[in-house]
Design a protein around this motif. Structure first.
Motif, PDB file in Angstrom:
ATOM      1  N   LYS A 153      28.695   9.898 -46.919  1.00 16.23           N
ATOM      2  CA  LYS A 153      29.925  10.552 -47.380  1.00 16.23           C
ATOM      3  C   LYS A 153      29.861  12.073 -47.279  1.00 16.23           C
ATOM      4  O   LYS A 153      30.785  12.712 -46.753  1.00 16.23           O
ATOM      5  N   GLU A 154      28.795  12.683 -47.790  1.00 18.49           N
ATOM      6  CA  GLU A 154      28.724  14.147 -47.800  1.00 18.49           C
ATOM      7  C   GLU A 154      28.765  14.717 -46.390  1.00 18.49           C
ATOM      8  O   GLU A 154      29.449  15.720 -46.136  1.00 18.49           O
ATOM      9  N   ALA A 155      28.041  14.097 -45.461  1.00 18.91           N
ATOM     10  CA  ALA A 155      28.042  14.577 -44.074  1.00 18.91           C
ATOM     11  C   ALA A 155      29.432  14.459 -43.461  1.00 18.91           C
ATOM     12  O   ALA A 155      29.877  15.349 -42.720  1.00 18.91           O
ATOM     13  N   GLN A 173      32.273  14.570 -45.107  1.00 21.50           N
ATOM     14  CA  GLN A 173      33.117  15.588 -45.730  1.00 21.50           C
ATOM     15  C   GLN A 173      32.921  16.946 -45.061  1.00 21.50           C
ATOM     16  O   GLN A 173      33.895  17.671 -44.799  1.00 21.50           O
ATOM     17  N   ARG A 174      31.664  17.277 -44.789  1.00 19.97           N
ATOM     18  CA  ARG A 174      31.398  18.550 -44.097  1.00 19.97           C
ATOM     19  C   ARG A 174      32.013  18.550 -42.702  1.00 19.97           C
ATOM     20  O   ARG A 174      32.604  19.540 -42.273  1.00 19.97           O
ATOM     21  N   GLU A 180      32.065   5.233 -51.805  1.00 21.95           N
ATOM     22  CA  GLU A 180      30.894   6.100 -51.861  1.00 21.95           C
ATOM     23  C   GLU A 180      29.866   5.592 -50.860  1.00 21.95           C
ATOM     24  O   GLU A 180      29.972   4.479 -50.352  1.00 21.95           O
TER      25      GLU A 180
END
Length: 396
Positions: free
Chosen positions: A253-255, A257-258, A249
């Motif tokens: 991470k979110e960026a 994944q996008r 984590e």
């Protein structure tokens, strides 16, 4: 003293437990000042007693709120923890005070002041070099903030006996500070992250040996330079036999994944896993990925390196070739290096390794030998015992 202590989940929390136990085993009385588990709120680790006992060692835990995404809370926690260090030193009169760089700068300054007031020896365990690494991340980028923190940390380092760092590159950074040539510095790297349970025979997720699979296990943060991984896998989206796994984590991470979705990149995100699962995956991976953003090797050393090597996992290292890490990987013959942020070079290497796996067996053996000879718990903990006892000999 450290902001986090086992059973909290940062790697250092488990490693410090082993260091403390090694000192206890040779007859020292050791006490730990830390906090309630709060590193990853989503893990919901049970609250521990304020006066805790772990492995026969007394642990005092402060109730400090979680800090993720809350910079002001982080500062307040650092002040509270620093104040507790000074108060405890004044009332307990220890012979030695050791602190790591969590919290950064302020924790070290508090411990240095406590040692000065009580005449204790001060050991400063710098897992990262602050505020330099904070300047790279932007956390300490403001010139006034950076200047104040630099002077404060220099003051702490001058009072340390010694400053413990993880690499020669980190030592060089401290030597380049004003008055750095007079610092007492010891290079003592980490050992593999301890596992509390037996490694499982089966993984709790799909893992086919037919696929060439590279594993990154650790914090998915600002310093890892993982954008190049997604870009490289985007270049390889036609290769169904190659997969990159990001296990962990972090704020990036979110960026990522996008970006992986945009690029059609074959990157799998597994989230945080227990240490024994991560180690079992390392045993099965074709390579373990270690990366740092440009210039960060001067201020930090990725401790996941030792855990990969312990499991006989060959390395792919994305870091400057002049770094100690890259030089060791090449000289030891247990991995490959690619330039920082060079997605094309990484893609080309992955294709070559996937097409010809003949090097793997030799590299696995050399990785295991490197871990055993240099980074095993027995080797490193013996060095920690010798470091603690060195001043005792000098004072006799």
């Amino acid at each position: 003293m450290h902001r986090y202590y086992w059973p909290d989940t940062p790697p250092y929390a488990a490693m410090l437990r082993r260091i403390v136990a090694s000192w206890r085993d040779v007859g020292h009385h050791v006490e730990v000042l830390s906090s309630q588990p709060s590193y990853k709120g989503e893990l919901d680790i049970a609250k521990r007693p304020r006066r805790d006992d772990i492995d026969g060692v007394s642990v005092t835990r402060l109730s400090l709120p979680a800090e993720a995404g809350r910079p002001l809370t982080r500062v307040v926690n650092a002040i509270r923890l620093g104040g507790a260090v000074i108060w405890r030193a004044m009332t307990r009169r220890p012979d030695v005070i050791m602190i790591s760089t969590a919290p950064p700068v302020l924790g070290g300054a508090a411990a240095a002041l406590a040692a000065k007031l009580t005449g204790a020896r001060f050991i400063y365990h710098c897992m990262d070099i602050h505020p330099e690494v904070g300047k790279v991340s932007g956390e300490f980028a403001h010139p006034v903030v950076y200047g104040v923190l630099s002077r404060l940390d220099n003051w702490s380092c001058r009072r340390a006996d010694p400053v413990v760092v993880l690499s020669r590159d980190m030592e060089k950074t401290l030597r380049q500070r004003r008055g750095g040539e007079r610092l007492s510095i010891e290079v003592l790297n980490n050992f593999s992250l301890p596992a509390e349970k037996v490694l499982p025979d089966e993984l709790p997720f799909e893992w086919s040996d037919e696929t060439f699979r590279v594993l990154f296990a650790g914090n998915i943060g600002r310093f890892q330079g993982l954008d190049s991984v997604v870009e490289a896998m985007g270049l390889l989206k036609g290769r169904d036999d190659i997969e990159f796994v990001l296990m962990g984590e972090g704020v990036a991470k979110e960026a990522l994944q996008r970006k992986a979705s945009e690029f059609g990149a074959r990157v799998r995100f597994l989230g945080h896993q227990p240490v024994e699962i991560a180690k079992a995956a390392m045993q099965r991976a074709d390579a373990g990925f270690v990366s740092l953003a440009a210039g960060v090797y001067r201020y930090a050393y990725p401790s996941k390196t030792m855990t990969y090597l312990e499991q006989g996992c060959p390395l792919i290292v994305a870091v400057e070739p002049e770094s100690e890490l890259a030089s060791d990987v090449v000289a030891g013959g247990y991995g490959h290096t690619v330039p920082v942020d060079d997605s094309k070079a990484l893609a080309e290497l992955l294709m070559r390794l996937a097409d010809d796996r003949s090097e793997a067996a030799g590299m696995r053996g050399r990785a295991s030998e490197k871990a055993k000879d240099t980074f095993s718990e027995d080797v490193v903990l013996k060095q920690w015992v010798e470091l603690l006892q060195s001043s005792e000999v000098e004072r006799e």
